[in-house]
Enzyme design. Structure first.
Site, PDB file in Angstrom:
ATOM      1  N   PRO A 214      42.184 -54.897 -53.871  1.00 46.67           N
ATOM      2  CG  PRO A 214      40.324 -55.172 -52.524  1.00 46.67           C
ATOM      3  CD  PRO A 214      40.748 -55.172 -53.960  1.00 46.67           C
TER       4      PRO A 214
ATOM      5  CD  GLU B 177      31.177 -57.247 -52.865  1.00 49.19           C
ATOM      6  OE1 GLU B 177      30.713 -56.236 -52.336  1.00 49.19           O
ATOM      7  OE2 GLU B 177      32.050 -57.954 -52.334  1.00 49.19           O
TER       8      GLU B 177
ATOM      9  NE  ARG C 264      57.691 -37.360 -55.163  1.00 51.56           N
ATOM     10  CZ  ARG C 264      58.924 -37.833 -54.967  1.00 51.56           C
ATOM     11  NH1 ARG C 264      59.222 -39.081 -55.302  1.00 51.56           N
ATOM     12  NH2 ARG C 264      59.853 -37.066 -54.449  1.00 51.56           N
TER      13      ARG C 264
ATOM     14  CG  ASP D  35      68.100 -38.506 -51.057  1.00 54.51           C
ATOM     15  OD1 ASP D  35      68.395 -37.930 -50.022  1.00 54.51           O
ATOM     16  OD2 ASP D  35      67.267 -39.432 -51.130  1.00 54.51           O
TER      17      ASP D  35
HETATM   18  N1  LIG Z   1      44.803 -51.883 -52.023  1.00 57.34           N
HETATM   19  C1  LIG Z   1      43.809 -50.966 -51.696  1.00 57.34           C
HETATM   20  C2  LIG Z   1      42.468 -51.246 -52.342  1.00 57.34           C
HETATM   21  C3  LIG Z   1      42.300 -51.255 -53.705  1.00 57.34           C
HETATM   22  C4  LIG Z   1      41.012 -51.468 -54.220  1.00 57.34           C
HETATM   23  C5  LIG Z   1      39.973 -51.698 -53.344  1.00 57.34           C
HETATM   24  C6  LIG Z   1      38.611 -51.965 -53.823  1.00 57.34           C
HETATM   25  C7  LIG Z   1      37.584 -51.965 -52.908  1.00 57.34           C
HETATM   26  C8  LIG Z   1      36.297 -52.229 -53.340  1.00 57.34           C
HETATM   27  C9  LIG Z   1      36.045 -52.527 -54.660  1.00 57.34           C
HETATM   28  C10 LIG Z   1      37.087 -52.561 -55.562  1.00 57.34           C
HETATM   29  C11 LIG Z   1      38.374 -52.264 -55.154  1.00 57.34           C
HETATM   30  N2  LIG Z   1      40.177 -51.703 -52.001  1.00 57.34           N
HETATM   31  C12 LIG Z   1      41.408 -51.491 -51.516  1.00 57.34           C
END
Ligand SMILES: NCc1ccc(-c2ccccc2)nc1
Length: 238
Positions: free
Chosen positions: A88, A115, A152, A167
Site C-alpha cells: 500500500p 499485514e 501491453r 500514441d
Molecule cells: N497499492 C495498492 C495495495 C497494494 C497492496 C496492498 C496490500 C494489502 C494487504 C496486504 C498486503 C498488501 N494493498 C493495497
C-alpha cells in the site's frame, strides 16, 4: 519478457492469464508469466507461510524463509529478475514506470498479503510499488494491474490496430479523447460533425484539443508536469 509472480493465492491469476490480450500474448509465447504458490516453498507439514508479528500487534506477517527459498529456486538459472513488491505504501505506479518496467527482460512480483511481508524480504526487492492510496486485502490485484499495463507495451502484444492508440498522448499520461462509433445519432445525441468529415488533419487537431482540455480540467497537475519537462509543443500550449 518473463514474469514470475510469488503469491499465496495463485488461483486469483487464472482468468487474468487466460483471457484477452494478456491471454493471447502468453499463449502465443510473446511473453512468459509463471505464477508460484509461496506455500510450495515451505518445508513444514502444515506449509506455514505466515506468523505472528514480533513485538505484538494485529494480524499476521508473511514469513521470510518460503519467499527466499522461492527466490533462490527461481533465480538459479537465467537472468536475475527486477523484483517488485506490491505494497500500500510503495512508490506510485504510473505509465512512466510501466514503460520503464516493460524494458526489463525479467520481472518478479512478490504479492504482499496479511499485514505485509517480513522486512528482510525487502533485501530482495528493487521497487516497492503501490497502485493507489488505499489498502486492499492483498497485493495480487495490484500485481495484475501492473502486469496488464507493462505487458501491453511489449512489442507485438497489442494487435496492429490497438497499438496505434499507444500514441504520444497516452505515453505522456494525457487523458484520452472522446470516442464514438455508429450510429451517427442515438437518442438525440449526435456524433461531432468533425468526426464525420473525413478531414484527418481537422480530426487529429480536434482530438488533441479534446485530450488536452479534458486533462487540464480533470488532472491539471499532468499538464503542469509536462510543461515543466518541456513535453508540450507550442501549439499544444496555446
Ligand atoms: N497499492 C495498492 C495495495 C497494494 C497492496 C496492498 C496490500 C494489502 C494487504 C496486504 C498486503 C498488501 N494493498 C493495497
Amino acid at each position: 519478457m518473463r514474469i514470475d509472480v510469488l503469491t499465496v493465492l495463485p488461483g486469483l491469476f487464472d482468468c487474468f492469464l487466460k483471457e484477452g490480450v494478456i491471454g493471447k500474448a502468453i499463449s502465443s509465447g510473446k511473453v512468459e508469466v509463471k505464477v508460484h504458490n509461496i506455500r510450495d516453498f515451505t518445508t513444514d507439514k502444515h506449509r506455514v507461510v505466515d506468523d505472528v508479528p514480533y513485538g505484538g500487534g494485529p494480524g499476521m506477517v508473511l514469513k521470510p524463509e518460503p519467499i527466499f527459498r522461492a527466490y533462490d529456486e527461481l533465480t538459479k538459472e537465467g537472468e536475475k529478475p527486477y523484483v517488485l513488491l506490491t505494497e500500500p505504501w510503495g512508490e506510485k505506479f504510473n505509465q512512466e514506470m510501466a514503460v520503464e518496467l516493460s524494458k526489463k527482460p525479467r520481472l518478479m512480483i512478490i504479492c504482499g498479503r496479511y499485514e505485509g511481508v517480513d522486512e528482510r524480504v525487502k533485501s530482495l526487492v528493487d521497487r516497492e510499488v503501490s497502485i493507489g492510496d488505499y489498502v486492499l486485502t492483498g497485493g495480487e490485484l495490484p500485481a495484475m494491474v501492473i502486469m496488464d499495463a507493462v505487458l501491453r507495451l511489449i512489442p507485438g502484444v497489442l494487435g496492429n490496430l490497438e497499438s496505434l492508440r499507444a500514441d504520444s498522448f497516452s505515453d505522456r499520461g494525457l487523458l484520452g479523447y472522446p470516442n464514438y462509433t455508429r450510429p451517427a445519432e442515438f437518442r438525440g445525441m449526435k456524433v461531432p460533425e468533425v468526426l464525420l468529415s473525413g478531414h484527418h488533419k481537422k480530426i487529429e487537431s480536434w482530438r488533441k484539443e479534446q485530450s488536452l482540455r479534458k486533462t487540464l480540467e480533470r488532472r491539471p497537475e499532468i499538464i503542469e508536469n509536462l510543461k515543466r519537462k518541456g513535453l508540450l509543443t507550442k501549439e499544444e500550449l496555446e
